[in-house]
Design a protein around this motif. Structure first.
Motif, PDB file in Angstrom:
ATOM      1  N   GLU A   1       0.828  -1.210   0.000  1.00 39.14           N
ATOM      2  CA  GLU A   1       0.000   0.000   0.000  1.00 39.14           C
ATOM      3  C   GLU A   1       0.861   1.259   0.000  1.00 39.14           C
ATOM      4  N   GLY A   2       2.097   1.130  -0.452  1.00 42.05           N
ATOM      5  CA  GLY A   2       2.983   2.280  -0.497  1.00 42.05           C
ATOM      6  C   GLY A   2       3.641   2.604   0.828  1.00 42.05           C
ATOM      7  N   GLU A   3       3.563   1.681   1.801  1.00 39.52           N
ATOM      8  CA  GLU A   3       4.137   1.924   3.123  1.00 39.52           C
ATOM      9  C   GLU A   3       5.658   2.057   3.049  1.00 39.52           C
ATOM     10  N   TRP A   4       6.203   2.825   3.998  1.00 36.25           N
ATOM     11  CA  TRP A   4       7.657   2.855   4.171  1.00 36.25           C
ATOM     12  C   TRP A   4       8.062   1.602   4.935  1.00 36.25           C
ATOM     13  N   VAL A   5       9.144   0.979   4.495  1.00 38.30           N
ATOM     14  CA  VAL A   5       9.617  -0.277   5.065  1.00 38.30           C
ATOM     15  C   VAL A   5      11.051  -0.099   5.543  1.00 38.30           C
ATOM     16  N   THR A   6      11.344  -0.602   6.739  1.00 36.21           N
ATOM     17  CA  THR A   6      12.702  -0.614   7.271  1.00 36.21           C
ATOM     18  C   THR A   6      13.070  -2.040   7.667  1.00 36.21           C
TER      19      THR A   6
ATOM     20  N   THR B   1      -1.082   5.278 -13.990  1.00 39.83           N
ATOM     21  CA  THR B   1      -0.668   6.252 -12.980  1.00 39.83           C
ATOM     22  C   THR B   1      -1.280   5.938 -11.621  1.00 39.83           C
ATOM     23  N   GLU B   2      -2.473   5.362 -11.632  1.00 40.45           N
ATOM     24  CA  GLU B   2      -3.172   5.060 -10.382  1.00 40.45           C
ATOM     25  C   GLU B   2      -3.570   3.585 -10.352  1.00 40.45           C
ATOM     26  N   PRO B   3      -3.486   2.981  -9.171  1.00 37.32           N
ATOM     27  CA  PRO B   3      -2.863   3.532  -7.962  1.00 37.32           C
ATOM     28  C   PRO B   3      -1.349   3.564  -8.130  1.00 37.32           C
ATOM     29  N   PRO B   4      -0.637   4.466  -7.430  1.00 35.50           N
ATOM     30  CA  PRO B   4       0.827   4.519  -7.549  1.00 35.50           C
ATOM     31  C   PRO B   4       1.439   3.161  -7.183  1.00 35.50           C
ATOM     32  N   GLN B   5       2.310   2.691  -8.021  1.00 39.61           N
ATOM     33  CA  GLN B   5       2.970   1.392  -7.792  1.00 39.61           C
ATOM     34  C   GLN B   5       4.434   1.667  -7.471  1.00 39.61           C
ATOM     35  N   TYR B   6       4.721   1.847  -6.177  1.00 38.40           N
ATOM     36  CA  TYR B   6       6.068   2.210  -5.777  1.00 38.40           C
ATOM     37  C   TYR B   6       7.032   1.042  -5.982  1.00 38.40           C
TER      38      TYR B   6
ATOM     39  N   PRO C   1       4.590  -3.626 -16.970  1.00 40.90           N
ATOM     40  CA  PRO C   1       5.849  -4.161 -16.423  1.00 40.90           C
ATOM     41  C   PRO C   1       5.707  -5.518 -15.758  1.00 40.90           C
ATOM     42  N   GLY C   2       4.483  -5.889 -15.366  1.00 39.95           N
ATOM     43  CA  GLY C   2       4.292  -7.186 -14.742  1.00 39.95           C
ATOM     44  C   GLY C   2       4.722  -7.241 -13.284  1.00 39.95           C
ATOM     45  N   ARG C   3       4.872  -6.079 -12.659  1.00 40.37           N
ATOM     46  CA  ARG C   3       5.301  -6.039 -11.266  1.00 40.37           C
ATOM     47  C   ARG C   3       4.092  -6.080 -10.342  1.00 40.37           C
ATOM     48  N   VAL C   4       4.285  -6.579  -9.147  1.00 37.13           N
ATOM     49  CA  VAL C   4       3.242  -6.573  -8.128  1.00 37.13           C
ATOM     50  C   VAL C   4       3.808  -5.957  -6.859  1.00 37.13           C
ATOM     51  N   GLY C   5       2.930  -5.497  -5.994  1.00 34.58           N
ATOM     52  CA  GLY C   5       3.367  -4.909  -4.731  1.00 34.58           C
ATOM     53  C   GLY C   5       3.679  -3.441  -4.881  1.00 34.58           C
ATOM     54  N   SER C   6       3.697  -2.754  -3.766  1.00 31.52           N
ATOM     55  CA  SER C   6       4.004  -1.327  -3.761  1.00 31.52           C
ATOM     56  C   SER C   6       4.445  -0.958  -2.367  1.00 31.52           C
ATOM     57  N   LYS C   7       5.738  -0.707  -2.210  1.00 31.44           N
ATOM     58  CA  LYS C   7       6.277  -0.331  -0.909  1.00 31.44           C
ATOM     59  C   LYS C   7       7.446   0.599  -1.133  1.00 31.44           C
ATOM     60  N   ARG C   8       7.846   1.313  -0.087  1.00 27.62           N
ATOM     61  CA  ARG C   8       8.978   2.228  -0.177  1.00 27.62           C
ATOM     62  C   ARG C   8      10.002   1.829   0.877  1.00 27.62           C
ATOM     63  N   CYS C   9      11.144   1.339   0.413  1.00 23.96           N
ATOM     64  CA  CYS C   9      12.173   0.825   1.315  1.00 23.96           C
ATOM     65  C   CYS C   9      13.178   1.919   1.667  1.00 23.96           C
ATOM     66  N   SER C  10      13.538   1.979   2.933  1.00 26.81           N
ATOM     67  CA  SER C  10      14.478   2.984   3.432  1.00 26.81           C
ATOM     68  C   SER C  10      15.882   2.411   3.551  1.00 26.81           C
ATOM     69  N   ASN C  11      16.870   3.197   3.117  1.00 22.85           N
ATOM     70  CA  ASN C  11      18.273   2.775   3.254  1.00 22.85           C
ATOM     71  C   ASN C  11      18.964   3.488   4.421  1.00 22.85           C
TER      72      ASN C  11
END
Length: 286
Positions: free
Chosen positions: A116-121, A178-183, A245-255
């Motif tokens: 859901e576009g969450e930030w992940v650590t 464009t929607e939903p954003p697929q991070y 692109p055939g991608r699944v999932g949507s998350k934002r990973c932090s470095n």
């Protein structure tokens, strides 16, 4: 002289071997076909899915890097390569009189199910839904319970030399809603290698490493943003409909944790990384 075994010495492992050789380390590269190893890397010809200890296994292993590549998403292959293969290497290692100072096990951000576009650590729950993702979690657990210091490095989508799938997709015509954003999250091959090298050097300085690091660049971005930027560079446009692109999932990973350790990416976003790839391709055609 420090001795490191890189088990699964493919693209990432070979690039890491080259860097460590330049630092004066003695590097052993384990793979089935050792004829492609660069000069100076000592070959260990072995199949990781076979329990028999290879004859070239060194008597001393200061550091162990486990980074095989399955090549396809097949649950049985993942189990054999990432779990059983690691168990085989750990068994061979433990036959030596002295255990390694540290193990780096290369894993994937695919262990996360967030979409859901969450930030992940590193502290986010890794509850993979795919069978292959669940097997990677098993492999991580085997690494972290190996009996000597270990860290898991979860790499995002690797791109770089020879990894230009998205560029070709955009060039050939791609539709990215464009929607939903697929991070999406990515890391340039050279930055992934530099992170592994950095962690080994930190361990060699007796720095305490965390059990897990995320290997990603600074800027998670939506697939539409990345593909649109590539299309502009290539002088084309995204399709209103057609192949995706055939991608699944949507998350934002932090470095953030990797950066706190002293590593920083040479390619902080897709723009620098893909930009250099496109420039190199143009120069190659001149």
């Amino acid at each position: 002289m420090k001795q490191v075994v890189i088990a699964g010495c493919g693209d990432i492992g070979t690039a890491l071997a080259h860097r460590l050789r330049q630092r004066g380390w003695r590097v052993f590269g384990l793979r089935r076909d050792t004829s492609v190893l660069p000069e100076g890397v000592e070959p260990i010809a072995a199949d990781l899915t076979c329990a028999d200890k290879p004859a070239q296994w060194p008597d001393k292993v200061d550091y162990l890097v486990y980074c095989p590549a399955a090549g396809k998403r097949d649950a049985q292959l993942y189990q054999q390569l990432y779990v059983q293969g690691l168990e085989h290497v750990l068994a061979w290692t433990k036959e030596n009189r002295r255990l390694p100072a540290h193990l780096l096990q290369v894993s994937s951000t695919g262990v996360y199910a967030q979409k859901e576009g969450e930030w992940v650590t590193e502290n986010s729950p890794a509850l993979a839904e795919s069978e292959t993702g669940k097997i990677l979690i098993q492999a991580e657990d085997a690494a972290l319970r190996c009996g000597f210091p270990a860290s898991v490095v979860r790499l995002a989508g690797i791109y770089g030399p020879g990894r230009n799938r998205l560029i070709e997709q955009v060039r050939n015509g791609l539709c990215v809603p464009t929607e939903p954003p697929q991070y999406s999250n990515r890391i340039h091959r050279d930055d992934a290698v530099a992170l592994l090298e950095h962690l080994l050097l930190e361990a060699d300085k007796d720095e305490l490493l965390a059990p897990c690091y995320l290997g990603v660049d600074d800027e998670p971005a939506s697939m539409h943003e990345v593909a649109s930027w590539l299309a502009a560079q290539l002088g084309t446009s995204l399709l209103a409909e057609g192949s995706t692109p055939g991608r699944v999932g949507s998350k934002r990973c932090s470095n953030a944790l990797a950066r706190e350790s002293g590593w920083e990416p040479r390619y902080p976003s897709y723009r620098e990384g893909y930009g250099e790839m496109l420039k190199s391709a143009e120069q190659g055609m001149e």
